[in-house]
Scaffold this motif. Structure first.
Motif, PDB file in Angstrom:
ATOM      1  N   THR A 182       2.097   5.112  -9.708  1.00 11.54           N
ATOM      2  CA  THR A 182       1.998   4.804 -11.141  1.00 11.54           C
ATOM      3  C   THR A 182       2.889   5.696 -12.004  1.00 11.54           C
ATOM      4  O   THR A 182       2.989   5.488 -13.218  1.00 11.54           O
ATOM      5  N   LYS A 183       3.550   6.675 -11.400  1.00 10.00           N
ATOM      6  CA  LYS A 183       4.498   7.513 -12.141  1.00 10.00           C
ATOM      7  C   LYS A 183       5.934   7.021 -11.959  1.00 10.00           C
ATOM      8  O   LYS A 183       6.859   7.578 -12.548  1.00 10.00           O
ATOM      9  N   GLY A 184       6.091   5.991 -11.119  1.00 11.64           N
ATOM     10  CA  GLY A 184       7.427   5.460 -10.880  1.00 11.64           C
ATOM     11  C   GLY A 184       8.144   6.138  -9.734  1.00 11.64           C
ATOM     12  O   GLY A 184       9.340   5.904  -9.517  1.00 11.64           O
ATOM     13  N   ALA A 206      10.712  -0.055 -11.116  1.00 13.95           N
ATOM     14  CA  ALA A 206       9.264  -0.011 -10.936  1.00 13.95           C
ATOM     15  C   ALA A 206       8.578   0.436 -12.223  1.00 13.95           C
ATOM     16  O   ALA A 206       7.477  -0.042 -12.548  1.00 13.95           O
ATOM     17  N   GLN A 207       9.215   1.326 -12.968  1.00 13.48           N
ATOM     18  CA  GLN A 207       8.637   1.775 -14.233  1.00 13.48           C
ATOM     19  C   GLN A 207       8.486   0.607 -15.213  1.00 13.48           C
ATOM     20  O   GLN A 207       7.509   0.521 -15.952  1.00 13.48           O
ATOM     21  N   LEU A 208       9.474  -0.293 -15.212  1.00 14.08           N
ATOM     22  CA  LEU A 208       9.385  -1.481 -16.072  1.00 14.08           C
ATOM     23  C   LEU A 208       8.219  -2.376 -15.643  1.00 14.08           C
ATOM     24  O   LEU A 208       7.486  -2.914 -16.482  1.00 14.08           O
ATOM     25  N   MET A 225      -8.172   3.218  -8.668  1.00 13.38           N
ATOM     26  CA  MET A 225      -7.902   4.034  -7.493  1.00 13.38           C
ATOM     27  C   MET A 225      -6.434   4.460  -7.450  1.00 13.38           C
ATOM     28  O   MET A 225      -5.576   3.845  -8.082  1.00 13.38           O
ATOM     29  N   LEU A 226      -6.171   5.554  -6.719  1.00 12.25           N
ATOM     30  CA  LEU A 226      -4.808   6.043  -6.585  1.00 12.25           C
ATOM     31  C   LEU A 226      -4.196   5.545  -5.283  1.00 12.25           C
ATOM     32  O   LEU A 226      -4.885   5.354  -4.283  1.00 12.25           O
ATOM     33  N   LEU A 227      -2.893   5.342  -5.327  1.00 13.00           N
ATOM     34  CA  LEU A 227      -2.159   4.890  -4.151  1.00 13.00           C
ATOM     35  C   LEU A 227      -1.540   6.125  -3.498  1.00 13.00           C
ATOM     36  O   LEU A 227      -0.543   6.656  -3.974  1.00 13.00           O
ATOM     37  N   PHE A 228      -2.139   6.597  -2.430  1.00  9.14           N
ATOM     38  CA  PHE A 228      -1.667   7.809  -1.779  1.00  9.14           C
ATOM     39  C   PHE A 228      -0.569   7.498  -0.762  1.00  9.14           C
ATOM     40  O   PHE A 228      -0.500   6.393  -0.224  1.00  9.14           O
ATOM     41  N   PRO A 229       0.301   8.504  -0.486  1.00  6.23           N
ATOM     42  CA  PRO A 229       1.417   8.301   0.443  1.00  6.23           C
ATOM     43  C   PRO A 229       1.005   7.777   1.818  1.00  6.23           C
ATOM     44  O   PRO A 229       1.700   6.950   2.402  1.00  6.23           O
ATOM     45  N   LYS A 230      -0.140   8.240   2.337  1.00  6.18           N
ATOM     46  CA  LYS A 230      -0.574   7.805   3.659  1.00  6.18           C
ATOM     47  C   LYS A 230      -0.850   6.303   3.669  1.00  6.18           C
ATOM     48  O   LYS A 230      -0.436   5.586   4.594  1.00  6.18           O
ATOM     49  N   LEU A 231      -1.551   5.823   2.639  1.00  6.01           N
ATOM     50  CA  LEU A 231      -1.840   4.395   2.533  1.00  6.01           C
ATOM     51  C   LEU A 231      -0.555   3.612   2.276  1.00  6.01           C
ATOM     52  O   LEU A 231      -0.349   2.525   2.820  1.00  6.01           O
ATOM     53  N   GLY A 250      -7.545  -6.395 -11.352  1.00  2.00           N
ATOM     54  CA  GLY A 250      -6.837  -6.549 -12.619  1.00  2.00           C
ATOM     55  C   GLY A 250      -6.123  -5.297 -13.095  1.00  2.00           C
ATOM     56  O   GLY A 250      -5.459  -5.318 -14.143  1.00  2.00           O
ATOM     57  N   ARG A 251      -6.227  -4.217 -12.340  1.00  5.28           N
ATOM     58  CA  ARG A 251      -5.583  -2.960 -12.737  1.00  5.28           C
ATOM     59  C   ARG A 251      -4.396  -2.684 -11.825  1.00  5.28           C
ATOM     60  O   ARG A 251      -4.504  -2.814 -10.597  1.00  5.28           O
ATOM     61  N   ILE A 252      -3.267  -2.303 -12.425  1.00 12.15           N
ATOM     62  CA  ILE A 252      -2.066  -2.023 -11.644  1.00 12.15           C
ATOM     63  C   ILE A 252      -2.158  -0.617 -11.057  1.00 12.15           C
ATOM     64  O   ILE A 252      -2.411   0.356 -11.763  1.00 12.15           O
TER      65      ILE A 252
END
Length: 372
Positions: A28-30, A48-50, A1-7, A83-85
């Motif tokens: 997930t793009k940093g 965060a990218q690391l 799933m994607l982490l949207f700005p609203k959430l 298990g997924r970041i």
């Protein structure tokens, strides 16, 4: 799933209630998509990218703060779902001081996300059921594809069902309080009728598809509806009207749906529970157009409808089954006075309230008046 700005913004608000330190949420793009410091939103976060690459916690000390672009001293932690970041949460401050609650904050974040995802899934299924029911109550035939769609939603179409409408009063206004109460009542209905399907069917209205299997009891169902009405009216201080169809349907429920609609229309007038099978005159009246109702009233009680004394006398007279003695006693008047009023009714309307035909005409007129 994607982490949207609203959430992400919701996460920041919730976590901020627990700690005072600044917080960031990174996708997930940093990129920072939510922060207690608005000027950081939209900027790249190398720390965060690391974390996205290693899936491990990152301690950012004074040295790393100078080395990495867009970072501040603190701790960055991966947000893991199944298990997924899906992102990173960062807590600003001395790593030694914030470490003792960093994992707690991450767990809180993951719980918020899981709860939100679950709520969205439930809402999605609810919308799917509502859409399906809107189709189902109108179809005259069903094919295998339609049946399979129902099975995917958990609907056993081959089982016999009855349609039942439940309407809350004063739920036409969709303000925030009204929406919250309606949602809470809807969830209570779902828990109460666990073996049946309940969907929202307009403002303050719900459609219950009652299973009529071998365990079904008409008496028990009536007592259930009575409990539902009593509970909702006591807790939410709003009246409840219920209309129940008569025809038991399996693959097709359009007839039961139409019956429940008509029963609901009658129930709404008295804010009561009405079963279609109990309706006789009421069903006929509901089918009469407004203009015809008005014309009938004008020809029967048009000349006395504004005479409160005569109208009250007529209503009580009919309620007492045309008992002169009973009517006079209830109205606390002499029997001769009652006879005089009934005579007035006959002279003004040319309909005799003491004859069978007159009684029928006046009774229907009073029923029509109630509907208007």
């Amino acid at each position: 799933m994607l982490l949207f700005p609203k959430l992400a913004g919701k996460i920041v608000n919730e976590v901020q209630m627990v700690i005072k330190e600044d917080i960031i949420v990174v996708d997930t793009k940093g990129l920072i998509i939510a922060s207690t410091q608005q000027n950081r939103v939209g900027t790249l976060h190398k720390g965060a990218q690391l974390v996205l690459h290693t899936k491990k916690k990152l301690y950012i000390d004074e040295f790393l703060e100078k080395q990495l672009e867009g970072v501040r001293m603190g701790i960055n932690l991966p947000i893991l779902i199944d298990g997924r970041i899906i992102g990173v949460i960062g807590i600003t401050g001395n790593p030694v001081e914030v470490e003792h609650y960093a994992d707690l904050i991450r767990r809180l974040t993951e719980l918020i996300i899981q709860e939100t995802v679950h709520a969205e899934q439930v809402e999605s299924k609810t919308r799917g059921l509502e859409s399906y029911f809107y189709e189902w109550v109108n179809v005259k035939s069903v094919d295998q594809q339609f049946i399979d769609r129902g099975l995917m939603l958990g609907i056993q179409m081959q089982e016999p069902h009855l349609c039942c409408f439940i309407q809350l009063k004063n739920m036409k206004q969709k303000n925030e309080d009204g929406q919250f109460i309606e949602r809470e009542i809807f969830e209570w209905f779902q828990n109460y009728f666990q073996m049946d399907d309940v969907v929202r069917f307009g403002p303050g209205r719900f459609l219950l598809l009652k299973s009529v299997d071998r365990h079904y009891s008409d008496g028990y169902f009536r007592s259930q509806l009575g409990e539902v009405k009593k509970y909702v009216e006591m807790k939410y201080h709003t009246s409840l009207s219920i209309g129940v169809g008569k025809t038991v349907g399996t693959y097709l429920i359009a007839q039961s749906y139409k019956e429940a609609q008509k029963a609901m229309k009658v129930a709404g007038k008295s804010e009561s529970i009405v079963f279609y099978e109990e309706l006789l005159l009421d069903i006929m009246i509901e089918e009469v157009p407004i203009e015809l109702r008005k014309e009938y009233l004008e020809k029967t009680i048009g000349k006395v409808k504004n005479n409160q004394e005569l109208m009250d006398t007529l209503k009580i007279y009919l309620a007492n089954n045309q008992s002169v003695k009973g009517t006079a006693a209830e109205m606390h008047i002499h029997i001769n006075t009652l006879h005089y009023r009934l005579k007035q009714m006959k002279e003004l309307t040319e309909i005799d309230p003491k004859k069978t035909e007159g009684i029928a005409l006046f009774y229907l007129a009073l029923k029509l008046m109630d509907r208007l």
